[in-house]
Design a protein around this motif. Sequence first.
Motif, PDB file in Angstrom:
ATOM      1  N   UNK A 213       1.034  -0.976   0.091  1.00  0.00           N
ATOM      2  CA  UNK A 213      -0.132   0.384   0.142  1.00  0.00           C
ATOM      3  C   UNK A 213       0.643   1.046  -0.056  1.00  0.00           C
ATOM      4  N   UNK A 214       2.183   0.917   0.631  1.00  0.00           N
ATOM      5  CA  UNK A 214       2.584   2.236   0.968  1.00  0.00           C
ATOM      6  C   UNK A 214       3.880   2.331  -0.257  1.00  0.00           C
ATOM      7  N   UNK A 215       3.625   1.205  -1.458  1.00  0.00           N
ATOM      8  CA  UNK A 215       4.533   1.332  -2.558  1.00  0.00           C
ATOM      9  C   UNK A 215       3.928   1.082  -4.116  1.00  0.00           C
ATOM     10  N   UNK A 216       3.285   0.053  -4.305  1.00  0.00           N
ATOM     11  CA  UNK A 216       2.472   0.276  -5.704  1.00  0.00           C
ATOM     12  C   UNK A 216       1.121   0.562  -5.456  1.00  0.00           C
ATOM     13  N   UNK A 217       0.699   0.728  -4.093  1.00  0.00           N
ATOM     14  CA  UNK A 217      -0.467   0.556  -3.678  1.00  0.00           C
ATOM     15  C   UNK A 217      -1.618  -0.641  -4.031  1.00  0.00           C
ATOM     16  N   UNK A 218      -1.641  -0.478  -4.913  1.00  0.00           N
ATOM     17  CA  UNK A 218      -2.227  -2.099  -5.175  1.00  0.00           C
ATOM     18  C   UNK A 218      -2.885  -2.325  -6.641  1.00  0.00           C
ATOM     19  N   UNK A 219      -4.066  -3.630  -6.799  1.00  0.00           N
ATOM     20  CA  UNK A 219      -3.471  -4.122  -7.688  1.00  0.00           C
ATOM     21  C   UNK A 219      -3.370  -3.256  -9.117  1.00  0.00           C
ATOM     22  N   UNK A 220      -2.958  -4.255 -10.213  1.00  0.00           N
ATOM     23  CA  UNK A 220      -2.287  -4.053 -11.495  1.00  0.00           C
ATOM     24  C   UNK A 220      -3.835  -3.889 -12.587  1.00  0.00           C
TER      25      UNK A 220
END
Length: 377
Positions: free
Chosen positions: A247-254
């Motif tokens: 959640x603190x990097x790429x946050x959520x799904x692609x």
Amino acid sequence: MKVKIHTLFEYLLETTEAEPEAFLGFSLSQSPVLGDFIDALDPALSLDWNGRSFRGVSELRAHVLRQAGLETQCSLDDVLITAGAAEANYLALRQLLEQGDEIIVEKPGWPQAEVIAKAEGAVIKTVNRDENNAWQLPLDQLKEAVTPKTKVIFLTNPNNPTGRLFTTAELLEIVDIARSVGAWLIVDEVYAGLEWNAERAPSIAGLYERGITTGSVSKALGLQGLRTGWMICPDPDLIMDAVILRENSSEIMNILGETIAEIALRPERYAPALRVARAEGRANLEMLDHFIADQPLLSWTPPDAGLIGLAQLADALDGDHLAKSMLAPPYRTFLLPGSAYDLQHHIRVGVGGGNAAKLPLALTRLARFLSTCEQSS
């Protein structure tokens, strides 16, 4: 602590604009094109993630368990979809390692774990694979390396970059070693599915309560550009901690990447794609094996699995010099120097990429270069 670049990535950055004409370094199967999936894509697909699981598309997670042989041992909640296996490894290592913890890594092996461990201030202990014994990992040395401070053991299976495959008995022994000190055991399986003479090895998440399996659609299916991978672990706290960290990097799904990956992993598509990848990989490996056998300045142990291996150079040859010379005119051929794995007198060779890699041309050019080396020695 600052994350420092590892030699493999540094070489790739340096050679990005080289524009080679042939490749002896492709590490993934021939890539499909978007048109291969258009028939199964819903034009009304929402690219928003609201209302979806933070762990990833549920159908994709089910396919991940199925292809890993874990559908009866793990649940959907044991799977987190990530931005490739690299993010899965990062999330696991980043949350598990603290300053002063010990991590055991293999060499040669995927260098990511060592890079992250250094940044975390962890103590890195290395177990060297034995080239004279077909790159086997000496498990007696692994057992000697563990201590009560060992927090993580990081391995690859099939080994990246030698292609050596652990047997089930070896994996069970490794589990016993990890369990003896309560260490987490991360096994990166990016090349699983491309075994040449054996069945796929069992995934570690099904063998050990602190086992973490990571993988992706990048290598066997050639879908590296989707940036879709996974982490599988039966420990719910570890998976949730990874969700929070992501959640603190790429946050959520692609959404789009996961949707295409889900289509690619459907049994009716996955099995035929894997058959094609295996057939092409096996044919190219046989071509490369015959080539190396005819070259007095090269030797190797062919991989048990996967599309890459390490070839040893005669003592007078340096891997960096060879790789850079091959990339320059008149050869214009890409391969990776063994220094990426701290092996100066080796080169990493790969047989993926399909027809676009122009493997026969790459081998012809390498033979020409090696003949000049023989003449000057």
